[in-house]
Design a protein around this motif. Structure first.
Motif, PDB file in Angstrom:
ATOM      1  N   LYS A  22      -5.607   2.144   3.039  1.00  0.00           N
ATOM      2  CA  LYS A  22      -6.404   3.153   2.313  1.00  0.00           C
ATOM      3  C   LYS A  22      -7.658   3.517   3.105  1.00  0.00           C
ATOM      4  O   LYS A  22      -7.949   4.690   3.326  1.00  0.00           O
ATOM      5  N   SER A  23      -8.384   2.482   3.528  1.00  0.00           N
ATOM      6  CA  SER A  23      -9.633   2.738   4.260  1.00  0.00           C
ATOM      7  C   SER A  23      -9.346   3.418   5.596  1.00  0.00           C
ATOM      8  O   SER A  23     -10.124   4.255   6.054  1.00  0.00           O
ATOM      9  N   SER A  24      -8.225   3.063   6.216  1.00  0.00           N
ATOM     10  CA  SER A  24      -7.861   3.694   7.488  1.00  0.00           C
ATOM     11  C   SER A  24      -7.637   5.189   7.288  1.00  0.00           C
ATOM     12  O   SER A  24      -8.037   6.009   8.115  1.00  0.00           O
ATOM     13  N   GLY A  42      -8.380  -7.018   0.391  1.00  0.00           N
ATOM     14  CA  GLY A  42      -9.608  -7.086  -0.393  1.00  0.00           C
ATOM     15  C   GLY A  42     -10.849  -6.787   0.428  1.00  0.00           C
ATOM     16  O   GLY A  42     -11.954  -7.185   0.064  1.00  0.00           O
ATOM     17  N   THR A  43     -10.691  -6.100   1.543  1.00  0.00           N
ATOM     18  CA  THR A  43     -11.832  -5.748   2.386  1.00  0.00           C
ATOM     19  C   THR A  43     -12.770  -4.790   1.651  1.00  0.00           C
ATOM     20  O   THR A  43     -13.983  -4.969   1.655  1.00  0.00           O
ATOM     21  N   THR A  44     -12.198  -3.785   1.034  1.00  0.00           N
ATOM     22  CA  THR A  44     -13.022  -2.821   0.297  1.00  0.00           C
ATOM     23  C   THR A  44     -13.220  -3.356  -1.115  1.00  0.00           C
ATOM     24  O   THR A  44     -12.244  -3.604  -1.827  1.00  0.00           O
ATOM     25  N   ASN A 154       2.333   5.275   4.603  1.00  0.00           N
ATOM     26  CA  ASN A 154       1.753   4.846   5.872  1.00  0.00           C
ATOM     27  C   ASN A 154       2.702   3.794   6.459  1.00  0.00           C
ATOM     28  O   ASN A 154       3.463   3.176   5.730  1.00  0.00           O
TER      29      ASN A 154
HETATM   30  N1  LIG Z   1      -0.612  -0.265  13.303  1.00  0.00           N
HETATM   31  C1  LIG Z   1      -1.159   0.235  12.192  1.00  0.00           C
HETATM   32  N2  LIG Z   1      -2.038  -0.497  11.518  1.00  0.00           N
HETATM   33  C2  LIG Z   1      -2.572   0.028  10.399  1.00  0.00           C
HETATM   34  C3  LIG Z   1      -2.209   1.311   9.930  1.00  0.00           C
HETATM   35  N3  LIG Z   1      -2.901   1.539   8.788  1.00  0.00           N
HETATM   36  C4  LIG Z   1      -3.649   0.445   8.566  1.00  0.00           C
HETATM   37  N4  LIG Z   1      -3.458  -0.474   9.526  1.00  0.00           N
HETATM   38  C5  LIG Z   1      -4.076  -1.818   9.606  1.00  0.00           C
HETATM   39  O1  LIG Z   1      -3.842  -2.475   8.378  1.00  0.00           O
HETATM   40  C6  LIG Z   1      -4.962  -3.254   7.991  1.00  0.00           C
HETATM   41  C7  LIG Z   1      -5.457  -2.834   6.614  1.00  0.00           C
HETATM   42  O2  LIG Z   1      -6.018  -1.541   6.714  1.00  0.00           O
HETATM   43  P1  LIG Z   1      -7.174  -1.049   5.718  1.00  0.00           P
HETATM   44  O3  LIG Z   1      -7.344   0.390   5.983  1.00  0.00           O
HETATM   45  O4  LIG Z   1      -8.359  -1.923   5.775  1.00  0.00           O
HETATM   46  O5  LIG Z   1      -6.408  -1.253   4.324  1.00  0.00           O
HETATM   47  P2  LIG Z   1      -6.966  -1.095   2.844  1.00  0.00           P
HETATM   48  O6  LIG Z   1      -5.828  -0.596   2.037  1.00  0.00           O
HETATM   49  O7  LIG Z   1      -8.200  -0.292   2.832  1.00  0.00           O
HETATM   50  O8  LIG Z   1      -7.264  -2.609   2.480  1.00  0.00           O
HETATM   51  P3  LIG Z   1      -8.244  -3.210   1.332  1.00  0.00           P
HETATM   52  O9  LIG Z   1      -9.556  -2.532   1.413  1.00  0.00           O
HETATM   53  O10 LIG Z   1      -8.315  -4.638   1.707  1.00  0.00           O
HETATM   54  O11 LIG Z   1      -7.542  -2.970   0.048  1.00  0.00           O
HETATM   55  C8  LIG Z   1      -6.000  -3.055   9.083  1.00  0.00           C
HETATM   56  O12 LIG Z   1      -5.884  -4.123   9.998  1.00  0.00           O
HETATM   57  C9  LIG Z   1      -5.576  -1.749   9.739  1.00  0.00           C
HETATM   58  O13 LIG Z   1      -5.993  -1.671  11.100  1.00  0.00           O
HETATM   59  C10 LIG Z   1      -1.250   2.050  10.688  1.00  0.00           C
HETATM   60  O14 LIG Z   1      -0.869   3.170  10.348  1.00  0.00           O
HETATM   61  N5  LIG Z   1      -0.758   1.469  11.808  1.00  0.00           N
END
Ligand SMILES: Nc1nc2c(ncn2[C@@H]2O[C@H](COP(=O)(O)OP(=O)(O)OP(=O)(O)O)[C@@H](O)[C@H]2O)c(=O)[nH]1
Ligand SMILES: [Mg+2]
Length: 467
Positions: A22-24, A42-44, A154
């Motif tokens: 999500k954050s990405s 759980g980063t965010t 994704n």
């Molecule tokens: N290779 C790759 N890694 C990804 C991709 N999208 C996310 N990641 C990795 O997946 C992990 C989680 O990504 P976040 O964007 O922090 O995920 P989030 O959903 O915001 O996570 P929370 O805030 O913890 O709920 C990170 O290490 C990212 O670098 C992708 O499209 N390709």
């Protein structure tokens, strides 16, 4: 009515399970490299707004949110209220109001709040993991909010379960798209904005507008980058470095000091230009981390740099730039058919090559003010004929890396390049055109603004071949 004109900009909450990217996706869409991203679920933990501004105006706003933690309990609470469909959004409101102080549901409250305040929903899943029923409670809750929604698949890992995901998601969302936040292809961004525009009638106009601005801004960034690089080449080639010496005769140490200062000045110019370009492409984070994107261990004046980015002897001959200080050009490209890791492997690959920039090969040294009390040594303008190509190659390579770097990327920058990089931007014709300007820049003559503009246009044309 006139209130249409002041309609709020579109808002989107990016929601889903923890650790699904999500954050990405927020970082990539908002072009913001300060979004917190990590592989720890759980980063965010707080919702945070990331407005995309262009020319001071907010185009759209994205909310990065924590992942669902207790979707089943929330859904059970909502379903207990057994309300007719038109009252479901009110039930979600009631849930938020009732549990505002409840730690157990802090993630759900955080993520539902922007939605209930009018944000559209972008539901993110990881298509590299199988679909599971546990996601249904999340999707059901989102449906209860009544807000317009779409789903994004994704791919974090290698596996591909997108077909089963698609079938499940299409039960809940009218629009299901794939999106890769690590990819910076502007086309992908535009396609997603077009999908987002379909979610709500009133968002269509502002989001279409944002697509136009988005594309215009990319052109602006390219032009600005070309200007910066053109200016860099001109100021480096024409730079004069002076050093005041005290003794009767010029000592070797004075010459060495002058050379050192001269090189330091040029290195600093290159770094300043790189920082400016990183900022232009919204990669401030690279600076904050003191992480130098490029050329770790590959100094501007090194043989590695000359052999990677400079002209080969044959190219020098074809371009008619022989004569003068050409020693730095004496290295033909030595690597072929393999990938190099800048900073590490290069030394090993080009080791043993003797010819590279030396003292006299950059510029001669003049003694100034002989008759007066003050005496100076002066170095410059740059005489080395290969230097502008090395500098351009480095600059374009840096730009190419910055422009292609996703705002969702974190951590060390791995730089790989192959021997075809130079071929991508430099051909016989452009080399000849560039050389006319390089000759002017190193003449020490005044350069008109018209000449500089013409050179910028040439650099822009080269640059468009690699981004
Ligand atoms: N290779 C790759 N890694 C990804 C991709 N999208 C996310 N990641 C990795 O997946 C992990 C989680 O990504 P976040 O964007 O922090 O995920 P989030 O959903 O915001 O996570 P929370 O805030 O913890 O709920 C990170 O290490 C990212 O670098 C992708 O499209 N390709
Ligand atoms: Mg996150």
């Amino acid at each position: 009515m006139s209130h249409q004109l002041t309609a709020p900009h579109p808002k989107f909450a990016v929601v889903g399970h923890p650790n699904k990217g999500k954050s990405s996706i927020v970082a990539s869409l908002a072009q913001d490299d300060t979004v917190q991203i990590s592989d720890t679920p759980g980063t965010t933990i707080k919702s945070r707004s990331f407005p995309l501004r262009m020319d001071g105006e907010i185009i759209y706003e994205l909310f990065d949110t924590p992942g669902f933690q207790r979707a089943r309990s929330v859904l059970a609470w909502l379903e207990k209220h057994d309300v007719p469909a038109h009252k479901r959004a009110e039930a979600v409101e009631a849930f938020i109001n009732t549990h505002r102080e409840n730690e157990r549901f802090s993630d759900e409250i955080e993520l539902l709040t922007p939605i209930m305040e009018g944000a559209g929903i972008i539901y993110v899943v990881d298509g590299s993991k199988p679909y599971g029923e546990e996601y249904e409670a999340e999707m059901e809750i989102l449906r209860w909010t009544g807000q317009p929604s779409m789903a994004l698949i994704n791919h974090i890992g290698e596996n591909d379960y997108s077909q089963e995901w698609r079938r499940a998601l299409e039960q809940y969302f009218r629009i299901v798209r794939e999106y890769d936040p690590m990819e910076t292809d502007p086309q992908q961004q535009v396609l997603l904005l077009e999908s987002m525009a379909q979610l709500d009638e009133s968002w269509r106009v502002p989001l279409k507008h944002s697509i136009v601005l988005f594309e215009g801004r990319r052109d602006q960034k390219l032009e600005q980058s070309a200007k910066t690089i053109a200016h860099l080449v001109q100021s480096m080639l024409s730079h004069l470095e002076q050093f005041r010496f005290s003794g009767e005769d010029v000592e070797d140490t004075d010459r060495q000091k002058l050379l050192k200062n001269y090189q330091q000045h040029l290195r600093a110019l290159e770094q300043k230009s790189q920082k400016f370009i990183e900022q232009l492409w919204s990669h401030q984070h690279l600076q904050k981390e003191q992480e130098s994107l490029l050329f770790e261990g590959v100094d501007l004046f090194s043989k590695e740099s000359a052999s990677i980015f400079g002209l080969s002897r044959q190219e020098m001959v074809v371009t008619g730039v022989t004569g003068g200080a050409v020693t730095g050009a004496g290295i033909d490209l030595l690597f072929a058919g393999h990938t190099l890791l800048l900073g590490g492997a290069i030394g090993a690959v080009v080791g043993g090559v003797g010819a590279y920039f030396g003292f006299d090969e950059l510029s001669g040294i003049k003694v100034l003010g002989k008759t007066l009390g003050k005496r100076y040594l002066e170095m410059g303008p740059m005489e080395n004929r290969n230097f502008p190509y090395i500098l351009l190659g480095r600059s374009l390579y840096h730009l190419h890396k910055v422009a292609a770097r996703s705002h969702a990327k974190r951590g060390a920058v791995t730089l790989t390049m192959d021997e075809t990089f130079k071929e991508k931007w430099l051909d016989d014709q452009s080399r000849k055109s560039l050389e006319k300007f390089h000759k002017r820049f190193r003449s020490g003559d005044e350069i008109s603004s018209g000449e500089i503009q013409a050179y910028e246009a040439l650099v822009l044309a080269c640059l468009k071949k690699i981004v």
